[in-house]
Design a protein around this motif. Structure first.
Motif, PDB file in Angstrom:
ATOM      1  N   THR A  10       0.858  -1.215   0.017  1.00  0.00           N
ATOM      2  CA  THR A  10      -0.043   0.185  -0.014  1.00  0.00           C
ATOM      3  C   THR A  10       0.975   1.341  -0.069  1.00  0.00           C
ATOM      4  N   ASP A  11       2.114   1.196  -0.152  1.00  0.00           N
ATOM      5  CA  ASP A  11       2.903   2.254  -0.085  1.00  0.00           C
ATOM      6  C   ASP A  11       4.014   2.241  -1.287  1.00  0.00           C
ATOM      7  N   THR A  12       3.401   1.750  -2.374  1.00  0.00           N
ATOM      8  CA  THR A  12       4.243   1.762  -3.489  1.00  0.00           C
ATOM      9  C   THR A  12       4.334   3.301  -4.238  1.00  0.00           C
ATOM     10  N   VAL A  13       5.591   3.692  -4.668  1.00  0.00           N
ATOM     11  CA  VAL A  13       5.722   5.187  -4.764  1.00  0.00           C
ATOM     12  C   VAL A  13       5.315   5.381  -6.314  1.00  0.00           C
ATOM     13  N   TYR A  14       4.824   6.225  -6.543  1.00  0.00           N
ATOM     14  CA  TYR A  14       4.669   6.623  -8.088  1.00  0.00           C
ATOM     15  C   TYR A  14       4.967   8.324  -8.165  1.00  0.00           C
ATOM     16  N   THR A  15       4.916   8.923  -9.235  1.00  0.00           N
ATOM     17  CA  THR A  15       5.565  10.136  -9.297  1.00  0.00           C
ATOM     18  C   THR A  15       4.318  10.914 -10.338  1.00  0.00           C
ATOM     19  N   VAL A  16       4.135  12.154  -9.899  1.00  0.00           N
ATOM     20  CA  VAL A  16       3.217  13.224 -10.697  1.00  0.00           C
ATOM     21  C   VAL A  16       3.997  14.302 -10.877  1.00  0.00           C
ATOM     22  N   GLU A  17       3.952  14.603 -12.319  1.00  0.00           N
ATOM     23  CA  GLU A  17       4.839  15.600 -13.019  1.00  0.00           C
ATOM     24  C   GLU A  17       3.840  16.690 -13.552  1.00  0.00           C
ATOM     25  N   HIS A  18       4.093  18.045 -13.446  1.00  0.00           N
ATOM     26  CA  HIS A  18       3.225  19.050 -13.957  1.00  0.00           C
ATOM     27  C   HIS A  18       3.883  19.849 -15.157  1.00  0.00           C
ATOM     28  N   TYR A  19       3.225  20.083 -15.993  1.00  0.00           N
ATOM     29  CA  TYR A  19       3.817  20.631 -17.594  1.00  0.00           C
ATOM     30  C   TYR A  19       3.033  21.729 -17.817  1.00  0.00           C
ATOM     31  N   GLU A  36       5.558  15.583  -7.613  1.00  0.00           N
ATOM     32  CA  GLU A  36       5.144  14.995  -6.487  1.00  0.00           C
ATOM     33  C   GLU A  36       5.529  13.534  -6.359  1.00  0.00           C
ATOM     34  N   SER A  37       5.805  12.957  -5.040  1.00  0.00           N
ATOM     35  CA  SER A  37       6.202  11.877  -5.088  1.00  0.00           C
ATOM     36  C   SER A  37       5.066  11.129  -4.149  1.00  0.00           C
ATOM     37  N   LEU A  38       4.264  10.188  -4.623  1.00  0.00           N
ATOM     38  CA  LEU A  38       3.025   9.976  -3.896  1.00  0.00           C
ATOM     39  C   LEU A  38       3.230   8.451  -3.750  1.00  0.00           C
ATOM     40  N   THR A  39       2.274   7.948  -2.916  1.00  0.00           N
ATOM     41  CA  THR A  39       2.274   6.504  -2.623  1.00  0.00           C
ATOM     42  C   THR A  39       0.867   5.888  -2.771  1.00  0.00           C
ATOM     43  N   GLY A  40       0.700   4.670  -3.375  1.00  0.00           N
ATOM     44  CA  GLY A  40      -0.583   3.968  -3.378  1.00  0.00           C
ATOM     45  C   GLY A  40      -0.495   2.511  -3.371  1.00  0.00           C
ATOM     46  N   THR A  41      -1.409   1.938  -3.569  1.00  0.00           N
ATOM     47  CA  THR A  41      -1.206   0.420  -3.770  1.00  0.00           C
ATOM     48  C   THR A  41      -1.251  -0.114  -5.047  1.00  0.00           C
ATOM     49  N   THR A  42      -0.172  -1.107  -4.900  1.00  0.00           N
ATOM     50  CA  THR A  42       0.341  -1.784  -6.134  1.00  0.00           C
ATOM     51  C   THR A  42      -0.926  -2.023  -6.967  1.00  0.00           C
ATOM     52  N   ALA A  43      -0.917  -1.622  -8.196  1.00  0.00           N
ATOM     53  CA  ALA A  43      -1.816  -2.356  -9.141  1.00  0.00           C
ATOM     54  C   ALA A  43      -2.868  -1.327  -9.311  1.00  0.00           C
ATOM     55  N   GLU A  44      -3.378  -0.785  -8.189  1.00  0.00           N
ATOM     56  CA  GLU A  44      -4.501   0.012  -8.097  1.00  0.00           C
ATOM     57  C   GLU A  44      -4.159   1.412  -8.966  1.00  0.00           C
ATOM     58  N   ALA A  67       2.631   0.833 -10.865  1.00  0.00           N
ATOM     59  CA  ALA A  67       3.461  -0.350 -10.891  1.00  0.00           C
ATOM     60  C   ALA A  67       4.117  -0.595  -9.777  1.00  0.00           C
ATOM     61  N   ALA A  68       4.409  -1.998  -9.733  1.00  0.00           N
ATOM     62  CA  ALA A  68       5.240  -2.263  -8.460  1.00  0.00           C
ATOM     63  C   ALA A  68       6.538  -1.976  -8.094  1.00  0.00           C
ATOM     64  N   ASP A  69       7.305  -1.595  -9.489  1.00  0.00           N
ATOM     65  CA  ASP A  69       8.562  -1.155  -9.094  1.00  0.00           C
ATOM     66  C   ASP A  69       8.655   0.516  -9.048  1.00  0.00           C
ATOM     67  N   GLY A  70       7.718   1.036  -8.556  1.00  0.00           N
ATOM     68  CA  GLY A  70       7.722   2.438  -8.569  1.00  0.00           C
ATOM     69  C   GLY A  70       8.112   3.337  -9.719  1.00  0.00           C
ATOM     70  N   SER A  71       8.042   2.891 -11.000  1.00  0.00           N
ATOM     71  CA  SER A  71       8.350   3.553 -12.075  1.00  0.00           C
ATOM     72  C   SER A  71       7.133   4.336 -12.620  1.00  0.00           C
ATOM     73  N   THR A  72       6.097   4.241 -12.124  1.00  0.00           N
ATOM     74  CA  THR A  72       4.890   4.952 -12.816  1.00  0.00           C
ATOM     75  C   THR A  72       4.918   6.503 -12.612  1.00  0.00           C
ATOM     76  N   VAL A  73       4.637   7.173 -13.799  1.00  0.00           N
ATOM     77  CA  VAL A  73       4.731   8.427 -13.909  1.00  0.00           C
ATOM     78  C   VAL A  73       3.493   9.114 -14.605  1.00  0.00           C
ATOM     79  N   VAL A  74       2.711  10.134 -13.699  1.00  0.00           N
ATOM     80  CA  VAL A  74       1.434  10.468 -14.282  1.00  0.00           C
ATOM     81  C   VAL A  74       1.797  11.951 -14.759  1.00  0.00           C
ATOM     82  N   LYS A  75       1.776  12.381 -15.800  1.00  0.00           N
ATOM     83  CA  LYS A  75       2.184  13.850 -16.423  1.00  0.00           C
ATOM     84  C   LYS A  75       0.969  14.637 -16.558  1.00  0.00           C
ATOM     85  N   ILE A  76       0.879  15.524 -15.941  1.00  0.00           N
ATOM     86  CA  ILE A  76      -0.585  16.636 -16.215  1.00  0.00           C
ATOM     87  C   ILE A  76      -0.013  17.769 -16.932  1.00  0.00           C
TER      88      ILE A  76
END
Length: 267
Positions: A10-19, A36-44, A67-76
């Motif tokens: 439930t503490d898998t890291v993902y990144t949010v970038e703003h452009y 932003e470096s956020l956390t969430g549940t893997t696969a959710e 992604a379980a490996d923390g490589s997820t990036v959401v770009k806004i």
């Protein structure tokens, strides 16, 4: 056979970038300090949220599986808003709530519209024109003042009429010029030059510019009558122009008398 069972972190890291969209271009620049470096549940799905940037509107974006490996990036991405700059003429002359309008992207350099020109008036210039467009509609203002022009009278020793004005504006009622006076001379009119020129009898409403008027004069001619007081004289009169010499005066004769001189009275 044994089977592994997993509980998603439930503490898998993902990144949010703003452009943000660049001014006058189709490119975007990352707002690095807002990453932003956020956390969430893997696969959710991620729970990224757009920020509230003045002058920008967030584009639609999708949440993605973490992604379980923390490589997820959401770009806004954020579009740069456009706003309207309205030029408003205030004051007593030619007031206009919307003389001109121009649209600029937020942050774009602003170039003021040309200064309007009206005969007989001076525009003060635009105030409150921003250097760059703010995050909202804006208004620039300016106004006209009426020009005052001088009327100069070249009198050549004469005296002007008291009703002749020394200044006027484009809105002044039609001015009918009054004659000047000068002892020994007849006023021939107001002219645009000391010699020759164009005669001016009135200044019409709607005229502009400083004016110089020159009085033209004709010296009066007077009759000098020689009263011989019982004697004889030839000629009995003479025409003399004002301020000219009389010339040699005739000598009268009278039997039994010696001529003494001419006088301005009989006694």
């Amino acid at each position: 056979e044994l089977y592994a069972r997993w509980t998603p972190n439930t503490d898998t890291v993902y990144t949010v970038e703003h452009y943000q969209k660049d001014v006058g271009a189709e490119t975007y620049t990352q707002v690095a300090e807002d990453t932003e470096s956020l956390t969430g549940t893997t696969a959710e799905l991620t729970a990224a949220q757009a920020k509230d940037y003045p002058g920008f509107t967030a584009k639609e974006f999708s949440q993605v599986a973490i992604a379980a490996d923390g490589s997820t990036v959401v770009k806004i991405y954020y579009e740069r808003n456009s706003y309207t700059l309205t030029y408003k003429i205030t004051g007593d002359y030619f007031a206009n709530e919307s003389h001109a309008q121009a649209s600029y992207e937020y942050g774009a350099a602003v170039t003021a519209v040309a200064t309007p020109d009206k005969d007989g008036y001076t525009f003060t210039g635009w105030s409150d024109v921003p250097e760059t467009m703010p995050a909202g509609d804006a208004t620039a203002t300016g106004y006209y003042t009426i020009n005052e022009y001088s009327i100069t009278y070249e009198l050549d020793g004469g005296e002007n009429h008291g009703d002749n004005p020394v200044k006027y504006t484009i809105e002044s009622e039609e001015i009918t010029l009054k004659p000047a006076t000068k002892t020994g001379y007849t006023f021939e009119g107001w002219f645009t030059a000391a010699t020759g020129g164009t005669q001016v009898t009135k200044i019409e409403q709607g005229s502009t510019g400083n004016i110089t008027l020159t009085a033209h004069w004709t010296a009066n001619t007077y009759t000098v009558t020689f009263d011989a007081q019982g004697g004889t004289v030839d000629p009995a009169s003479r025409q003399v122009t004002y301020y000219d010499e009389y010339g040699t005066l005739p000598t009268p004769t009278k039997t039994g008398y010696t001529f003494k001189s001419w006088f301005t009275a009989d006694t």
